[in-house]
Design an enzyme around this catalytic site. Structure first.
Site, PDB file in Angstrom:
ATOM      1  N   LYS A 195       0.842  -1.199   0.000  1.00 60.37           N
ATOM      2  CA  LYS A 195       0.000   0.000   0.000  1.00 60.37           C
ATOM      3  C   LYS A 195       0.876   1.247   0.000  1.00 60.37           C
ATOM      4  O   LYS A 195       1.890   1.324   0.703  1.00 60.37           O
ATOM      5  CB  LYS A 195      -0.903   0.010   1.235  1.00 60.37           C
ATOM      6  CG  LYS A 195      -1.914  -1.127   1.266  1.00 60.37           C
ATOM      7  CD  LYS A 195      -3.030  -0.918   0.264  1.00 60.37           C
ATOM      8  CE  LYS A 195      -4.110  -1.968   0.422  1.00 60.37           C
ATOM      9  NZ  LYS A 195      -5.280  -1.714  -0.433  1.00 60.37           N
ATOM     10  N   HIS A 326     -10.499  -8.250  -7.399  1.00 52.69           N
ATOM     11  CA  HIS A 326     -10.272  -7.733  -6.053  1.00 52.69           C
ATOM     12  C   HIS A 326     -10.869  -8.642  -4.992  1.00 52.69           C
ATOM     13  O   HIS A 326     -12.024  -9.060  -5.088  1.00 52.69           O
ATOM     14  CB  HIS A 326     -10.902  -6.339  -5.936  1.00 52.69           C
ATOM     15  CG  HIS A 326     -10.967  -5.807  -4.542  1.00 52.69           C
ATOM     16  ND1 HIS A 326     -12.133  -5.763  -3.804  1.00 52.69           N
ATOM     17  CD2 HIS A 326      -9.993  -5.304  -3.736  1.00 52.69           C
ATOM     18  CE1 HIS A 326     -11.898  -5.247  -2.620  1.00 52.69           C
ATOM     19  NE2 HIS A 326     -10.605  -4.956  -2.541  1.00 52.69           N
TER      20      HIS A 326
END
Length: 396
Positions: A195, A326
Site C-alpha cells: 500500500k 479484487h
C-alpha cells in the site's frame, strides 16, 4: 452443505413429458448476516488522510439456496465499514422472488432481482445484495454438474498466479511488512502488493525501495494508492516508481476518473490497474472502453455477482486487458482460471475462518479446488459470528 472432494451432486430429474426438458425449482433460501472481526485495525491511504476510519470488521451476507431436487448452493456478498445491514435488509425484500423459480435460469433471475429493487438503482448496495443470490445459483449449477465452477465455465488453467495484499498495509511498520512478505512467500505466494498513498510521497518511495531490495529483482511487486493521488501527483510519483519494475500501480486516481487513468496508462511504462470500487458492469465498461487500465479489477460481490462479472470478462478479453480481481479469492480463483489472458488472484487470508475448506498455494499459484461448485461450506465459526438470519420458502 459440505461436499467431499471426490463427491459429485447427482442431478435428480423430475418426471416430464417425452422431449420435454427436466426442471428443478427453488424451494428454500436462508440468509445470514455475519460479522468477521479482524485481528487488528487496518489502515490504508483513505484512513491516513481522514476519509475513513480504520477497518475493524467485515460484514458478510450469505445466501444458501435449496431446491426441490435436493440441490444446494452457497453465495456471499460483503461490505467493509458501513453497509452490511443494508445488504441484509434488501436481500430479505427480494428473496421471495426466487421461490418456485428454476435455478438454472441464472441470467433471467439476475434481471428479475435487479428490477425488483430498481428504484434503488442498478449498482451499489442493490446489486451487491443480488450478488449473494447470483453466486449461490452458479455454485448450485456447478455442484449439480459435479464440477468445480472454473471447469463449468471453461478453465484455461488449473492454477492462477497469486499475490498477497494483507501484509502490506500502510498501518503496518516496514519491519513487520518484511516479515509478512517472507511468511507469504514461504506459503507459496508469487507476488507482493504494498500500500502507498501516504501524505508524504517520500515515505512511499522509501517503503517501496526497501521492499524491492528485500524481494530482489524479478519478484512481482505491485503498489496500491487506494485512489489517493491527483493526476499531477500520480504522474510524478509514477515516473519515479518506474525504476522498481512494478507489475502494476493500482488505483492511482479516483475510481471514476476514466480519462485520468487513461492518460496515466498512456504516459507511464508501468501498467495501471483499477476497478475494484466499481459496482456494475456498465461502470467497468466505461473504464475499459476508455483504455483506463492494463489490468481490470472487478469484484464479483460488488458488481452484482458472477453473471455481470462474466460480461466484464468478455469485454476485457475483447479489448486485450489482463485480469486481477479484487478480494474474495474463494470466488475469484475460479473466474481468473476461466479467463483466457493473463490473470492474477489476490490472496487475503481474512475469510478463511468462515469456511471449512482451504485453498491450496503451490509454487506461486493458487490451485483450483477439485470440489464441486465453489467448493465451500460454512464453518461453525461463521455460525458463531452470525448476527441475524432469515428463511424463506419451505420450513420458513
Amino acid at each position: 452443505m459440505s461436499v467431499a472432494p471426490s463427491d459429485s451432486v447427482a442431478f435428480k430429474p423430475f418426471a416430464s413429458a417425452p422431449g420435454e426438458a427436466s426442471t428443478d425449482r427453488i424451494s428454500a433460501i436462508r440468509l445470514s448476516l455475519v460479522y468477521l472481526p479482524l485481528h487488528a485495525p487496518i489502515s490504508d491511504a483513505k484512513v491516513l488522510t481522514g476519509r475513513q476510519k480504520p477497518l475493524t470488521e467485515v460484514a458478510f451476507l450469505f445466501a444458501e439456496i435449496s431446491t426441490e431436487g435436493g440441490h444446494e448452493g452457497l453465495g456471499f456478498s460483503y461490505s467493509k465499514r458501513a453497509g452490511g445491514p443494508a445488504l441484509y435488509a434488501h436481500a430479505q425484500e427480494i428473496a421471495p422472488e426466487l421461490i418456485g423459480e428454476d435455478p438454472s435460469d441464472i441470467a433471467r433471475l439476475w434481471n428479475k432481482l435487479v428490477w425488483a429493487g430498481a428504484s434503488m438503482g442498478r449498482s451499489g448496495a442493490a446489486v451487491q445484495a443480488v450478488a449473494a443470490f447470483d453466486i449461490a445459483l452458479w455454485d448450485l449449477k456447478a455442484r449439480r454438474a459435479g464440477l468445480p465452477l472454473a471447469k463449468l465455465l471453461g478453465a484455461h488453467r488449473d492454477a492462477v498466479s497469486v499475490y498477497n495484499t494483507s501484509g502490506g498495509f500502510l498501518s503496518t511498520p516496514i519491519e513487520q511488512v518484511l516479515e509478512n512478505i517472507d511468511l507469504a512467500r514461504s506459503r507459496g505466494v508469487a507476488g507482493i502488493k504494498l500500500k502507498v498513498g501516504s501524505p508524504d510521497p517520500r515515505v512511499d518511495l522509501a517503503r517501496v525501495e526497501t521492499v524491492r531490495e528485500h524481494l530482489g529483482d524479478g519478484v512481482p511487486l505491485m503498489v496500491d494508492a487506494n485512489q489517493q493521488w491527483d493526476r499531477i501527483t500520480a504522474t510524478r510519483v509514477g515516473r519515479v516508481l518506474e525504476k522498481f519494475d512494478l507489475t502494476w500501480i493500482e488505483e492511482p486516481l479516483d475510481a471514476y476518473d476514466a480519462e485520468g487513468h487513461a492518460a496515466l496508462a498512456a504516459t507511464l511504462d508501468t501498467p495501471i490497474a483499477t476497478g475494484e470500487m466499481l459496482t456494475s458492469a456498465h461502470e467497468h465498461a466505461a473504464l475499459i472502453e476508455a483504455g483506463s487500465s492494463d489490468f481490470v479489477q472487478p469484484d464479483a460481490p460488488r458488481v452484482g455477482g458472477i453473471t455481470p462479472f462474466l460480461q466484464i470478462m468478455t469485454l476485457a478479453d475483447y479489448k486485450g486487458r489482463s485480469l486481477a480481481p479484487h478480494f474474495a479469492m474463494e470466488i475469484h480463483v475460479h473466474l481468473s482460471a476461466a479467463y483466457p489472458r493473463t490473470a492474477w488472484v489476490e490472496h487475503f487470508e481474512w475469510l478463511e475462518p468462515l469456511f471449512n475448506e482451504r485453498l491450496e498455494l503451490r509454487e506461486g499459484r493458487m490451485v483450483i479446488p477439485g470440489r464441486a461448485g465453489l467448493g465451500l461450506s460454512l464453518s461453525d465459526q461463521a455460525a458463531a459470528w452470525t448476527k441475524e438470519a432469515a428463511r424463506f420458502g419451505e420450513g420458513a
